[in-house]
Design an enzyme around this catalytic site. Structure first.
Site, mmCIF file in Angstrom:
data_model
loop_
_atom_site.group_PDB
_atom_site.id
_atom_site.type_symbol
_atom_site.label_atom_id
_atom_site.label_comp_id
_atom_site.label_asym_id
_atom_site.label_seq_id
_atom_site.Cartn_x
_atom_site.Cartn_y
_atom_site.Cartn_z
ATOM 1 N N GLU A 128 -6.199 -7.343 5.433
ATOM 2 C CA GLU A 128 -5.588 -8.242 4.447
ATOM 3 C C GLU A 128 -5.656 -9.699 4.885
ATOM 4 O O GLU A 128 -4.919 -10.552 4.376
ATOM 5 C CB GLU A 128 -4.124 -7.843 4.198
ATOM 6 C CG GLU A 128 -3.184 -8.038 5.374
ATOM 7 C CD GLU A 128 -3.097 -6.825 6.292
ATOM 8 O OE1 GLU A 128 -2.058 -6.680 6.950
ATOM 9 O OE2 GLU A 128 -4.053 -6.034 6.349
ATOM 10 N N ASN A 187 0.826 -1.214 0.000
ATOM 11 C CA ASN A 187 0.000 0.000 0.000
ATOM 12 C C ASN A 187 0.856 1.259 0.000
ATOM 13 O O ASN A 187 0.581 2.224 -0.724
ATOM 14 C CB ASN A 187 -0.922 0.013 1.226
ATOM 15 C CG ASN A 187 -2.233 -0.714 0.976
ATOM 16 O OD1 ASN A 187 -2.683 -0.819 -0.161
ATOM 17 N ND2 ASN A 187 -2.844 -1.215 2.030
#
Length: 351
Positions: free
Chosen positions: A263, A228
Site C-alpha cells: 500500500e 482488507n
C-alpha cells in the site's frame, strides 16, 4: 540478347531491388514500377489499394502529362483492375478498342487506356489491390508469357513484403506492450519498482547536469490492513487503484509516481524548491480523502525527503536513490508515530 540472357537480367534486377531493404518499401516499389515500365515499354505503373468501392493509388510512376499521385482515388468499378480482380489472375490486353470482351468496360471510356497488364495482390487470402502497367497506346506486340511471369514475381514479392511489414509492426507493438508491462504495476497501471528506478536514474542524470532540488516522498495508506480485513481484498484493490488515480490527478505534469510495494507509493517531485511541495501535498490529501469507503474516510501518511543535486554530482545513482528512499522512509515512520494522516520531513535527528 537471347531470351535466356534477358530472363537472367530481369531476375538479377528483381533480386537487387527486392534486397535493398535499407531503401525502404516505398523506394523499392518505385524501382519495381520503373523496372516494369522499362521491361514492358509502357507509360504508367501503379501499385493500388482496393477497399470496398474505392481504388487508391499507393505508388505510381507516370509521364509528366499524366496527373496522378499517391493518394488519388477512383471508383473501383471504373478501373481495369476490376477486371483483374474479378478474374483473380494476370490480365494482359494489347488493344482494348478491338477487344470485344473488354472494349465496353467503363474504364475504357473513363481513361482511354489501350494497353494494360495487371495482377491482383492478395494478403492472407484477402484482396489488397493490384500491380498494373498501362499506356494510352496499343501494345505493338503480344505480351509474352515471360512478361506475365515477371509481373507475377513482382506482385508476389509485394505480397510477402506487406505481410512481413505487418508482422514486424505487430512484433514491434507487442515488444512495446511487453516493455511497458515490465515497467508497470498490473493493478494500478502506474510504474512499478523497476519502472521507478529506470525513471529516477534518467531524471537524476538530467537534474545533475545543473544544480537542482526536489522531493522524494513515500506515501502509505493508513490502516490499509484493516480495510482488507473488514471489506475484503477486492475492495482493497479498488482502493489502491483509486489512490493511484488520485495521485495522478494531484501531481504536476513533470512529477512522477510509482507503486513502491503493497500500500506504499513513491512520489518524485523534481525541480521543486522548499515549500513548493505544499500545494501538491494538499491536493494529494484532499483527493485521497474524497475516495468513498462507505463507513470511513481514507487517509494517508507521507514521509518526505528534500534533496539538492549539485552540478555534476558524482554520487552513484543507486547510492543516491537508496539514500533518499531511506530518509523518506524514516520520515514516514515519524508521520505514523505522530498520529498518521500527515506529512513529516526527514531530519537528521530522527532515530
Amino acid at each position: 540478347m537471347t531470351h535466356n540472357s534477358s530472363s537472367e537480367v530481369v531476375i538479377r534486377r528483381l533480386y537487387q531491388i527486392t534486397n535493398k531493404y535499407s531503401d525502404g518499401f516505398e523506394a523499392q516499389v518505385i524501382e519495381l514500377l520503373n523496372m516494369g515500365l522499362e521491361r514492358l515499354n509502357l507509360d504508367i505503373g501503379i501499385l493500388s489499394r482496393i477497399k470496398g468501392d474505392t481504388y487508391t493509388v499507393i505508388q505510381c510512376v507516370t509521364p509528366d502529362e499524366v496527373e496522378m499521385a499517391p493518394g488519388d482515388q477512383f471508383e473501383y468499378k471504373n478501373t481495369y483492375c476490376e477486371i483483374t480482380c474479378r478474374e483473380k489472375s494476370v490480365i494482359a490486353v494489347e488493344h482494348f478498342a478491338i477487344n470485344d470482351h473488354y472494349a465496353t468496360h467503363p474504364a475504357y471510356s473513363a481513361f482511354g487506356l489501350e494497353s494494360y497488364i495487371g495482377v491482383p495482390i492478395f494478403i492472407e487470402g484477402e484482396l489488397y489491390g493490384t500491380l498494373n502497367f498501362s499506356s494510352v497506346k496499343p501494345y505493338p506486340r503480344k505480351f509474352h508469357e515471360f512478361d506475365l511471369d515477371v509481373i507475377q514475381l513482382m506482385a508476389s514479392w509485394i505480397e510477402v513484403e506487406i505481410i512481413r511489414r505487418k508482422q514486424e509492426a505487430k512484433l514491434t507493438a507487442l515488444n512495446a506492450k511487453l516493455k511497458k508491462q515490465a515497467l508497470s504495476d498490473p493493478l494500478t497501471g502506474i510504474a512499478n519498482r523497476r519502472g521507478m528506478f529506470k525513471h529516477l536514474k534518467k531524471d537524476i542524470n538530467r537534474l545533475s547536469r545543473h544544480s537542482s532540488s526536489g522531493y522524494l516522498m513515500i506515501l502509505d495508506i493508513d490502516f490499509f490492513k484493516n480495510i482488507n480485513d473488514k471489506h475484503g481484498h477486492q475492495v482493497g484493490d479498488k482502493i489502491l487503484i483509486s489512490i493511484a488515480k488520485k495521485l495522478k490527478q494531484s501531481i504536476r505534469d513533470y512529477d512522477f509516481i510509482a507503486r513502491f510495494g503493497g500500500e506504499e507509493f513513491l512520489l518524485w517531485l523534481p525541480d521543486t524548491k522548499e515549500g513548493q511541495e505544499q500545494s501538491v501535498y494538499q491536493r494529494i490529501m484532499t483527493n485521497i480523502q474524497s475516495i468513498d469507503l462507505l463507513d470511513s474516510t481514507i487517509t494517508a501518511s507521507i514521509g518526505a525527503c528534500y534533496f539538492e543535486l549539485m552540478h555534476h554530482d558524482n554520487m552513484a545513482f543507486a547510492h543516491k536513490v537508496d539514500e533518499l528512499i531511506a530518509k523518506a522512509d524514516q520520515a514516514l515512520y515519524q508521520a505514523k508515530r505522530n498520529g498518521r494522516n500527515r506529512i513529516e520531513y526527514y531530519h537528521p535527528d530522527f532515530l
